[in-house]
Design an enzyme around this catalytic site. Structure first.
Site, PDB file in Angstrom:
ATOM      1  N   HIS A   1       0.827  -1.202   0.000  1.00 43.07           N
ATOM      2  CA  HIS A   1       0.000   0.000   0.000  1.00 43.07           C
ATOM      3  C   HIS A   1       0.860   1.250   0.000  1.00 43.07           C
ATOM      4  O   HIS A   1       1.912   1.283   0.626  1.00 43.07           O
ATOM      5  CB  HIS A   1      -0.972   0.038   1.186  1.00 43.07           C
ATOM      6  CG  HIS A   1      -0.343  -0.197   2.520  1.00 43.07           C
ATOM      7  ND1 HIS A   1       0.034  -1.449   2.955  1.00 43.07           N
ATOM      8  CD2 HIS A   1      -0.007   0.657   3.515  1.00 43.07           C
ATOM      9  CE1 HIS A   1       0.563  -1.353   4.168  1.00 43.07           C
ATOM     10  NE2 HIS A   1       0.562  -0.080   4.530  1.00 43.07           N
TER      11      HIS A   1
ATOM     12  N   HIS B   1       0.727   5.203   1.095  1.00 44.55           N
ATOM     13  CA  HIS B   1       0.009   6.208   1.889  1.00 44.55           C
ATOM     14  C   HIS B   1       0.084   7.535   1.153  1.00 44.55           C
ATOM     15  O   HIS B   1       1.175   7.963   0.768  1.00 44.55           O
ATOM     16  CB  HIS B   1       0.676   6.421   3.248  1.00 44.55           C
ATOM     17  CG  HIS B   1       0.653   5.253   4.178  1.00 44.55           C
ATOM     18  ND1 HIS B   1      -0.249   5.143   5.217  1.00 44.55           N
ATOM     19  CD2 HIS B   1       1.429   4.136   4.258  1.00 44.55           C
ATOM     20  CE1 HIS B   1      -0.023   4.029   5.892  1.00 44.55           C
ATOM     21  NE2 HIS B   1       0.995   3.396   5.329  1.00 44.55           N
TER      22      HIS B   1
HETATM   23  P1  AMP Z   1       1.371   0.403   7.477  1.00 49.85           P
HETATM   24  O1  AMP Z   1       1.870   0.720   8.864  1.00 49.85           O
HETATM   25  O2  AMP Z   1       2.156   1.092   6.401  1.00 49.85           O
HETATM   26  O3  AMP Z   1       1.234  -1.090   7.254  1.00 49.85           O
HETATM   27  O4  AMP Z   1      -0.071   1.055   7.385  1.00 49.85           O
HETATM   28  C1  AMP Z   1      -1.242   0.332   7.543  1.00 49.85           C
HETATM   29  C2  AMP Z   1      -2.356   1.340   7.612  1.00 49.85           C
HETATM   30  O5  AMP Z   1      -3.577   0.650   7.427  1.00 49.85           O
HETATM   31  C3  AMP Z   1      -2.462   2.071   8.960  1.00 49.85           C
HETATM   32  O6  AMP Z   1      -2.290   3.476   8.738  1.00 49.85           O
HETATM   33  C4  AMP Z   1      -3.864   1.727   9.448  1.00 49.85           C
HETATM   34  O7  AMP Z   1      -4.509   2.811  10.067  1.00 49.85           O
HETATM   35  C5  AMP Z   1      -4.564   1.307   8.164  1.00 49.85           C
HETATM   36  N1  AMP Z   1      -5.673   0.375   8.326  1.00 49.85           N
HETATM   37  C6  AMP Z   1      -5.655  -0.809   8.969  1.00 49.85           C
HETATM   38  N2  AMP Z   1      -6.856  -1.422   8.870  1.00 49.85           N
HETATM   39  C7  AMP Z   1      -7.639  -0.601   8.128  1.00 49.85           C
HETATM   40  C8  AMP Z   1      -8.983  -0.652   7.667  1.00 49.85           C
HETATM   41  N3  AMP Z   1      -9.796  -1.702   7.962  1.00 49.85           N
HETATM   42  N4  AMP Z   1      -9.464   0.365   6.926  1.00 49.85           N
HETATM   43  C9  AMP Z   1      -8.680   1.416   6.637  1.00 49.85           C
HETATM   44  N5  AMP Z   1      -7.403   1.535   7.026  1.00 49.85           N
HETATM   45  C10 AMP Z   1      -6.884   0.542   7.760  1.00 49.85           C
END
Ligand code: AMP
Ligand code: ZN
Length: 138
Positions: A99, A101
């Site tokens: 993903h 951001h």
């Molecule tokens: P990372 O630390 O780069 O893996 O970021 C994962 C991101 O996913 C975090 O910023 C979380 O807030 C976000 N996240 C986790 N579960 C969900 C969800 N169900 N819907 C939207 N965002 C999510």
């Protein structure tokens, strides 16, 4: 298919606030944003991280991210954003599905980036040479 929260968002099993979708890419709001409008852009195919994502999927992610970032700036009224990838646990990756951001930014939002460190004498040239060698081997 792995037991993956983002794959469940793609399938619709888990709800999300979707802002963009095409045949390769889905984008939705991060549930715990740095700032309102913080968006995640993901490939519809599961890859564990950026490094294992195909070049074609990465191209689709980058092109979609450019379009979505422009929309985020218009929607939030801000002029700046960070486009960030956390690749690997030590880098802060929590969800093991690739993903990007997109984080809209504004003066005084309190979000801090990294603090730089100094290289020791000769270390920068040595490190640069090692990386260049491995890039050229690929
Ligand atoms: P990372 O630390 O780069 O893996 O970021 C994962 C991101 O996913 C975090 O910023 C979380 O807030 C976000 N996240 C986790 N579960 C969900 C969800 N169900 N819907 C939207 N965002 C999510
Ligand atoms: Zn997944």
């Amino acid at each position: 298919m792995p037991d993956c929260i983002f794959c469940k968002i793609i399938s619709g099993e888990v709800p999300s606030a979707k802002v963009y979708e095409d045949d390769k890419v889905l984008a939705f709001l991060d549930i715990n944003p740095v700032n309102p409008g913080h968006t995640l852009v993901i490939p519809k195919t599961h890859f564990n991280n950026f490094s294992s994502t195909t070049d074609g999927d990465l191209e689709s992610l980058v092109v979609a991210s450019k379009k979505i970032a422009a929309a985020i700036l218009r929607a939030t009224g801000h002029d700046a954003f960070n486009l960030t990838v956390n690749n690997g646990v030590e880098a802060g990756q929590v969800v093991p599905h690739t993903h990007f951001h997109i984080i809209p930014r504004f003066n005084g939002d309190g979000h801090r980036l990294w603090a730089g460190k100094a290289y020791a004498a000769g270390e920068m040239e040595e490190m640069g040479g090692r990386i260049k060698k491995y890039v050229e081997e690929n």
